[in-house]
Design a protein around this motif. Structure first.
Motif, mmCIF file in Angstrom:
data_model
loop_
_atom_site.group_PDB
_atom_site.id
_atom_site.type_symbol
_atom_site.label_atom_id
_atom_site.label_comp_id
_atom_site.label_asym_id
_atom_site.label_seq_id
_atom_site.Cartn_x
_atom_site.Cartn_y
_atom_site.Cartn_z
ATOM 1 N N HIS A 84 1.835 -15.607 -19.689
ATOM 2 C CA HIS A 84 0.893 -16.701 -19.861
ATOM 3 C C HIS A 84 1.658 -18.012 -19.890
ATOM 4 O O HIS A 84 2.853 -18.044 -20.191
ATOM 5 C CB HIS A 84 0.025 -16.534 -21.114
ATOM 6 N N GLU A 85 0.963 -19.085 -19.535
ATOM 7 C CA GLU A 85 1.554 -20.427 -19.492
ATOM 8 C C GLU A 85 1.050 -21.266 -20.652
ATOM 9 O O GLU A 85 -0.107 -21.152 -21.057
ATOM 10 C CB GLU A 85 1.159 -21.154 -18.207
ATOM 11 N N GLU A 86 1.927 -22.134 -21.136
ATOM 12 C CA GLU A 86 1.535 -23.079 -22.175
ATOM 13 C C GLU A 86 2.462 -24.292 -22.116
ATOM 14 O O GLU A 86 3.673 -24.157 -22.298
ATOM 15 C CB GLU A 86 1.620 -22.424 -23.557
ATOM 16 N N ASP A 87 1.910 -25.448 -21.813
ATOM 17 C CA ASP A 87 2.687 -26.700 -21.796
ATOM 18 C C ASP A 87 3.919 -26.616 -20.903
ATOM 19 O O ASP A 87 5.001 -27.075 -21.262
ATOM 20 C CB ASP A 87 3.121 -27.080 -23.218
ATOM 21 N N GLY A 88 3.756 -26.024 -19.708
ATOM 22 C CA GLY A 88 4.881 -25.930 -18.787
ATOM 23 C C GLY A 88 5.877 -24.846 -19.126
ATOM 24 O O GLY A 88 6.963 -24.777 -18.536
ATOM 25 N N LEU A 103 6.218 -25.482 -14.064
ATOM 26 C CA LEU A 103 6.880 -24.625 -15.046
ATOM 27 C C LEU A 103 8.319 -25.092 -15.224
ATOM 28 O O LEU A 103 9.059 -25.234 -14.243
ATOM 29 C CB LEU A 103 6.860 -23.166 -14.589
ATOM 30 N N ARG A 104 8.725 -25.322 -16.467
ATOM 31 C CA ARG A 104 10.053 -25.889 -16.701
ATOM 32 C C ARG A 104 10.979 -24.989 -17.507
ATOM 33 O O ARG A 104 12.200 -25.091 -17.393
ATOM 34 C CB ARG A 104 9.925 -27.243 -17.410
ATOM 35 N N VAL A 105 10.401 -24.129 -18.339
ATOM 36 C CA VAL A 105 11.190 -23.252 -19.201
ATOM 37 C C VAL A 105 10.506 -21.890 -19.262
ATOM 38 O O VAL A 105 9.272 -21.806 -19.265
ATOM 39 C CB VAL A 105 11.323 -23.816 -20.634
ATOM 40 N N GLY A 106 11.301 -20.824 -19.313
ATOM 41 C CA GLY A 106 10.757 -19.488 -19.491
ATOM 42 C C GLY A 106 11.153 -18.923 -20.845
ATOM 43 O O GLY A 106 12.205 -19.270 -21.395
ATOM 44 N N ILE A 107 10.306 -18.054 -21.385
ATOM 45 C CA ILE A 107 10.610 -17.315 -22.612
ATOM 46 C C ILE A 107 10.383 -15.836 -22.321
ATOM 47 O O ILE A 107 9.344 -15.456 -21.783
ATOM 48 C CB ILE A 107 9.723 -17.755 -23.786
ATOM 49 N N LEU A 108 11.354 -15.014 -22.678
ATOM 50 C CA LEU A 108 11.224 -13.564 -22.549
ATOM 51 C C LEU A 108 11.163 -12.958 -23.938
ATOM 52 O O LEU A 108 12.036 -13.219 -24.779
ATOM 53 C CB LEU A 108 12.412 -12.987 -21.777
ATOM 54 N N ALA A 149 9.780 -10.751 -10.527
ATOM 55 C CA ALA A 149 8.722 -11.537 -9.888
ATOM 56 C C ALA A 149 8.327 -12.733 -10.736
ATOM 57 O O ALA A 149 8.087 -13.837 -10.219
ATOM 58 C CB ALA A 149 7.506 -10.646 -9.631
ATOM 59 N N ALA A 150 8.262 -12.553 -12.056
ATOM 60 C CA ALA A 150 7.900 -13.657 -12.944
ATOM 61 C C ALA A 150 8.978 -14.737 -12.937
ATOM 62 O O ALA A 150 8.669 -15.939 -12.981
ATOM 63 C CB ALA A 150 7.677 -13.133 -14.362
ATOM 64 N N LEU A 151 10.243 -14.339 -12.865
ATOM 65 C CA LEU A 151 11.331 -15.322 -12.821
ATOM 66 C C LEU A 151 11.331 -16.082 -11.494
ATOM 67 O O LEU A 151 11.646 -17.279 -11.455
ATOM 68 C CB LEU A 151 12.670 -14.626 -13.052
ATOM 69 N N ASP A 152 10.977 -15.401 -10.414
ATOM 70 C CA ASP A 152 10.817 -16.103 -9.133
ATOM 71 C C ASP A 152 9.717 -17.158 -9.242
ATOM 72 O O ASP A 152 9.852 -18.272 -8.723
ATOM 73 C CB ASP A 152 10.463 -15.108 -8.026
ATOM 74 N N MET A 177 6.860 -14.554 -20.955
ATOM 75 C CA MET A 177 6.857 -13.213 -20.369
ATOM 76 C C MET A 177 7.065 -12.193 -21.480
ATOM 77 O O MET A 177 8.089 -12.238 -22.176
ATOM 78 C CB MET A 177 7.976 -13.100 -19.323
ATOM 79 N N THR A 178 6.118 -11.286 -21.651
ATOM 80 C CA THR A 178 6.165 -10.321 -22.747
ATOM 81 C C THR A 178 6.270 -8.908 -22.205
ATOM 82 O O THR A 178 5.352 -8.424 -21.528
ATOM 83 C CB THR A 178 4.911 -10.439 -23.632
#
Length: 253
Positions: free
Chosen positions: A8-12, A48-53, A37-40, A16-17
């Protein structure tokens, strides 16, 4: 995308869970492919600016799914590594939010992330030797770059776990939270998001790549990348915003 990974996305920020709580989020081939695929997507979509795993059900990841391993399944993606991450990181910052256990491949996923926020009750280890295996997704090669060599050696040869406090003292993780690790990771992600996205991405690139540059060539190699930052619209906008005492309106270019 596989239901073994929720996004899900939130504020850019793309969260990923890993969604196998019944198996302590043990990594499968399907989950690995979904993470890749999510990282791509994280890298491809400008907003999107930052990812969280993170992991569902109070555990980050307990490592490779051993039942799948016995069936001959490999929880890796060619060119991307274990969990679709350990051999190829995204260009944008990636934060691990760790609850419960980050063990074996789970710890290797965690240390492949750029930053780590962990719950005070989290535990860490590479216990592969206890199963007659080896931490082949970065535990034996990357971990000694992050913590003292003899400590990494002890973790690999004994398979014992360490606490969040010990991991923090060793520099393996950035922040410990009394509450939700995901909330702490979101706070850290928002602090990154406040900055120029191009400056963040190139800074990460230089910090990653410079470890392999010859010492006498570092400034020369860095000079090839810096014009992308200093000649950008964002560089001018950041200076104008400072002078005008307002928040910058970043364009990412």
């Amino acid at each position: 995308m596989s239901d073994e990974l929720l996004t899900h996305e939130e504020d850019g920020i793309l969260v990923m869970t890993i969604n196998r709580p019944e198996a302590k989020n043990a990594m499968t081939k399907a989950a690995s492919e979904a993470i890749a695929a999510a990282l791509d997507r994280l890298d491809a979509e400008d907003h999107l600016r930052v990812g969280i795993l993170t992991g569902a059900g109070g555990t980050f990841c307990s490592g490779m799914d051993l039942k799948g391993f016995l069936r001959g399944e490999s929880p890796s993606v060619p060119g991307r590594g274990f969990g679709g991450l350990t051999e190829k990181k995204p260009a944008k910052p990636l934060i691990a939010a760790v609850e419960g256990y980050a063990l074996a491949g789970g710890l290797e996923l965690m240390i492949a992330c750029d930053l780590v926020v962990a719950s005070v009750s989290a535990k860490f280890g590479i216990p592969e030797a206890k199963r007659g295996l080896a931490a082949a997704a970065g535990g034996l090669m990357v971990l000694p770059d992050l913590i003292p060599h003899k400590v990494a050696m002890e973790l690999a040869l004994t398979g014992e776990f360490i606490t969040a406090q010990r991991a923090y003292e060793l520099g393996m993780i950035n922040r410990i939270t009394e509450g939700s690790a995901l909330d702490g990771a979101m706070e850290l992600a928002r602090a990154i998001n406040a900055n120029g996205p191009l400056a963040v991405r190139i800074s990460k690139q230089i910090m990653e790549e410079s470890r392999g540059w010859p010492r006498d060539k570092r400034y020369e190699e860095q000079a090839k990348l810096l014009p992308k930052v200093f000649m950008s619209e964002d560089a001018r906008e950041g200076s104008l915003a400072f002078a005008e005492k307002r928040s910058p309106n970043w364009k990412g270019r």
